[in-house]
Design a protein around this motif. Sequence first.
Motif, PDB file in Angstrom:
ATOM      1  N   LEU A 199      34.830  60.932  33.434  1.00 25.87           N
ATOM      2  CA  LEU A 199      34.913  59.502  33.704  1.00 25.87           C
ATOM      3  C   LEU A 199      36.084  59.224  34.638  1.00 25.87           C
ATOM      4  CD1 LEU A 199      34.350  58.080  30.100  1.00 25.87           C
ATOM      5  CD2 LEU A 199      32.656  58.643  31.830  1.00 25.87           C
ATOM      6  N   PHE A 200      35.888  58.302  35.581  1.00 29.39           N
ATOM      7  CA  PHE A 200      36.920  57.928  36.538  1.00 29.39           C
ATOM      8  C   PHE A 200      37.033  56.403  36.563  1.00 29.39           C
ATOM      9  CE2 PHE A 200      35.059  61.913  37.822  1.00 29.39           C
ATOM     10  CZ  PHE A 200      36.148  62.700  38.167  1.00 29.39           C
ATOM     11  N   PRO A 201      38.249  55.871  36.458  1.00 24.05           N
ATOM     12  CA  PRO A 201      38.395  54.408  36.494  1.00 24.05           C
ATOM     13  C   PRO A 201      38.129  53.865  37.886  1.00 24.05           C
ATOM     14  CG  PRO A 201      40.542  55.470  36.522  1.00 24.05           C
ATOM     15  CD  PRO A 201      39.530  56.563  36.305  1.00 24.05           C
ATOM     16  N   PRO A 202      37.663  52.620  37.991  1.00 27.61           N
ATOM     17  CA  PRO A 202      37.482  52.002  39.314  1.00 27.61           C
ATOM     18  C   PRO A 202      38.823  51.949  40.042  1.00 27.61           C
ATOM     19  CG  PRO A 202      36.445  50.687  37.605  1.00 27.61           C
ATOM     20  CD  PRO A 202      37.282  51.709  36.913  1.00 27.61           C
ATOM     21  N   GLY A 203      38.753  51.960  41.348  1.00 30.65           N
ATOM     22  CA  GLY A 203      39.964  51.905  42.157  1.00 30.65           C
ATOM     23  C   GLY A 203      39.600  51.931  43.617  1.00 30.65           C
ATOM     24  N   ASP A 204      40.517  52.417  44.427  1.00 30.72           N
ATOM     25  CA  ASP A 204      40.246  52.550  45.847  1.00 30.72           C
ATOM     26  C   ASP A 204      39.005  53.414  46.051  1.00 30.72           C
ATOM     27  OD1 ASP A 204      41.110  52.487  48.784  1.00 30.72           O
ATOM     28  OD2 ASP A 204      41.009  54.633  48.358  1.00 30.72           O
ATOM     29  N   GLN A 235      30.176  45.591  39.306  1.00 33.60           N
ATOM     30  CA  GLN A 235      31.463  45.635  38.614  1.00 33.60           C
ATOM     31  C   GLN A 235      31.474  46.598  37.413  1.00 33.60           C
ATOM     32  OE1 GLN A 235      32.390  41.524  37.694  1.00 33.60           O
ATOM     33  NE2 GLN A 235      31.813  40.848  39.738  1.00 33.60           N
ATOM     34  N   PRO A 236      31.384  47.905  37.680  1.00 34.10           N
ATOM     35  CA  PRO A 236      31.406  48.878  36.584  1.00 34.10           C
ATOM     36  C   PRO A 236      32.784  48.987  35.947  1.00 34.10           C
ATOM     37  CG  PRO A 236      31.513  50.000  38.692  1.00 34.10           C
ATOM     38  CD  PRO A 236      31.276  48.545  39.002  1.00 34.10           C
ATOM     39  N   SER A 237      32.802  49.440  34.688  1.00 36.30           N
ATOM     40  CA  SER A 237      34.077  49.679  34.012  1.00 36.30           C
ATOM     41  C   SER A 237      34.595  51.083  34.293  1.00 36.30           C
ATOM     42  CB  SER A 237      33.912  49.489  32.501  1.00 36.30           C
ATOM     43  OG  SER A 237      32.946  50.394  31.983  1.00 36.30           O
ATOM     44  N   GLU A 238      33.672  52.009  34.601  1.00 38.60           N
ATOM     45  CA  GLU A 238      34.050  53.390  34.911  1.00 38.60           C
ATOM     46  C   GLU A 238      33.008  54.018  35.825  1.00 38.60           C
ATOM     47  OE1 GLU A 238      36.238  55.373  31.159  1.00 38.60           O
ATOM     48  OE2 GLU A 238      34.333  54.420  30.660  1.00 38.60           O
ATOM     49  N   TYR A 239      33.449  55.009  36.594  1.00 37.86           N
ATOM     50  CA  TYR A 239      32.524  55.833  37.362  1.00 37.86           C
ATOM     51  C   TYR A 239      32.344  57.169  36.657  1.00 37.86           C
ATOM     52  CZ  TYR A 239      32.815  52.521  41.187  1.00 37.86           C
ATOM     53  OH  TYR A 239      32.746  51.371  41.941  1.00 37.86           O
ATOM     54  N   LEU A 240      31.216  57.819  36.927  1.00 39.04           N
ATOM     55  CA  LEU A 240      30.873  59.043  36.207  1.00 39.04           C
ATOM     56  C   LEU A 240      30.574  60.173  37.180  1.00 39.04           C
ATOM     57  CD1 LEU A 240      28.134  57.405  33.937  1.00 39.04           C
ATOM     58  CD2 LEU A 240      30.549  57.625  33.376  1.00 39.04           C
ATOM     59  N   ALA A 252      27.684  55.155  37.161  1.00 41.27           N
ATOM     60  CA  ALA A 252      28.619  54.099  36.810  1.00 41.27           C
ATOM     61  C   ALA A 252      28.275  53.571  35.422  1.00 41.27           C
ATOM     62  CB  ALA A 252      28.559  52.966  37.837  1.00 41.27           C
ATOM     63  N   LYS A 253      29.323  53.221  34.672  1.00 35.04           N
ATOM     64  CA  LYS A 253      29.157  52.675  33.331  1.00 35.04           C
ATOM     65  C   LYS A 253      29.507  51.197  33.358  1.00 35.04           C
ATOM     66  CE  LYS A 253      30.925  53.094  28.606  1.00 35.04           C
ATOM     67  NZ  LYS A 253      31.896  53.786  27.721  1.00 35.04           N
ATOM     68  N   TYR A 254      28.609  50.360  32.801  1.00 36.69           N
ATOM     69  CA  TYR A 254      28.827  48.920  32.752  1.00 36.69           C
ATOM     70  C   TYR A 254      29.028  48.421  31.324  1.00 36.69           C
ATOM     71  CZ  TYR A 254      27.209  49.313  37.525  1.00 36.69           C
ATOM     72  OH  TYR A 254      27.090  49.681  38.848  1.00 36.69           O
ATOM     73  N   ALA A 255      28.487  49.144  30.384  1.00 36.96           N
ATOM     74  CA  ALA A 255      28.641  48.825  28.961  1.00 36.96           C
ATOM     75  C   ALA A 255      28.317  50.098  28.194  1.00 36.96           C
ATOM     76  CB  ALA A 255      27.707  47.683  28.553  1.00 36.96           C
ATOM     77  N   ASP A 256      28.601  50.098  26.890  1.00 33.90           N
ATOM     78  CA  ASP A 256      28.310  51.287  26.095  1.00 33.90           C
ATOM     79  C   ASP A 256      26.824  51.625  26.089  1.00 33.90           C
ATOM     80  OD1 ASP A 256      30.957  51.662  25.478  1.00 33.90           O
ATOM     81  OD2 ASP A 256      30.853  50.553  23.584  1.00 33.90           O
ATOM     82  N   GLY A 321      25.507  39.073  28.253  1.00 36.75           N
ATOM     83  CA  GLY A 321      26.450  37.983  28.408  1.00 36.75           C
ATOM     84  C   GLY A 321      27.352  38.085  29.610  1.00 36.75           C
ATOM     85  N   VAL A 322      26.954  38.887  30.597  1.00 39.35           N
ATOM     86  CA  VAL A 322      27.765  39.069  31.802  1.00 39.35           C
ATOM     87  C   VAL A 322      27.018  38.482  32.989  1.00 39.35           C
ATOM     88  CG1 VAL A 322      28.877  40.734  33.332  1.00 39.35           C
ATOM     89  CG2 VAL A 322      28.770  41.172  30.868  1.00 39.35           C
ATOM     90  N   ARG A 323      27.678  37.621  33.730  1.00 36.60           N
ATOM     91  CA  ARG A 323      27.093  37.056  34.940  1.00 36.60           C
ATOM     92  C   ARG A 323      27.957  37.474  36.127  1.00 36.60           C
ATOM     93  NH1 ARG A 323      23.260  33.035  34.357  1.00 36.60           N
ATOM     94  NH2 ARG A 323      22.924  32.320  32.215  1.00 36.60           N
ATOM     95  N   ILE A 324      27.307  37.943  37.191  1.00 32.28           N
ATOM     96  CA  ILE A 324      28.050  38.373  38.374  1.00 32.28           C
ATOM     97  C   ILE A 324      27.372  37.821  39.613  1.00 32.28           C
ATOM     98  CG2 ILE A 324      28.828  40.520  37.294  1.00 32.28           C
ATOM     99  CD1 ILE A 324      26.675  41.964  38.920  1.00 32.28           C
TER     100      ILE A 324
END
Length: 335
Positions: A199-204, A235-240, A252-256, A321-324
């Motif tokens: 897993l990799f956090p979002p960033g540059d 808007q993912p929480s993590e990359y895979l 990419a992970k958006y939710a569990d 419950g997520v709107r983007i």
Amino acid sequence: MARWKKGFRKLPSRIASELRELESQSVKVLAGKLISKGEVGEGVYEHLNLTLDKLKTGNSWELVPPEASGLTSKRNSNGWEIIRKDLPKYKKYFYQDIPIYGDAARNGWTTAAIPREVYERDEFPAYLFHIEVSVQERTQDDRFGVVFSIDEVFSTGATSFDSDLLFAINLLQENTGVSGVVAAEKPDFVFTSELNWELFPPGDLETVVTALCKGRRSVSPDVVRERLELFEQFQPSEYLRGLGGNDHYIGAKYADDLVVFENLKYGNALYVLYENWLELSKRPRSELLKLKGSQFDRIIHTKGWETKFAVLMQTQLKERGVRIRIGRHLRPRRR
């Protein structure tokens, strides 16, 4: 094509015996054959691109065998399914272009996600196994020793090992007339097909691209960057990154219970996986793709696939419950 036995309903006793003698837990489907110039000249192996001009020691290549070779080759390219009317129905989304406010001439069209109750299907997506061809030697009687193999390593510990191995054996047999198994202990092979995820956090963006491509020169940074730009829209929480066997996944992970990923080797579809994704996705690729339809959605890379993916993601995120707001190029287009 020459007339040889096309396939087997169960593992042949000869191959079962070879399998028992293997000490390795990693297996490749591989067999050799002595082939004459006459056979090649008659076009017996033309479907594998084995022609007289390529019949030279040291030549090697791989390809997905043509569908016309037989039923197994057709399923290898297209997959197949069985409708499970013995199981209850579930809700699934379908996509349809509809006129905006009922007047396409004035307002244009948009893509809508339409829910329907459908039966479960045992879906068997395309394996897309390649056949590797290697001209290894030339004998004194002017024949050529050609080795044929399937580009996959099969783990004896996988729950789908028996069915996957039989499929691969039938694919090789159907296209070459020979089949066999060997231990996969060769320096140019990867010896496990189990997926391991990082897993990799979002960033540059460039930092993430570098991290996902690290150590795998065969992976194109341009392809990875293109997918990350798509994933970022939601808007993912993590990359895979998933590695296993000859496979390399990014996602990419958006939710569990909402994860998107793609196999870069095959690159023909995105997979949107729901529930227990970490446990389920550690299975080998061939087993991973056999999940029931209620557990994942498969977005094939045909025309307009990005729009279908955008609609699906908006729908799934809204249910959570997520709107983007997404980029203009991914919005349902008017026409």
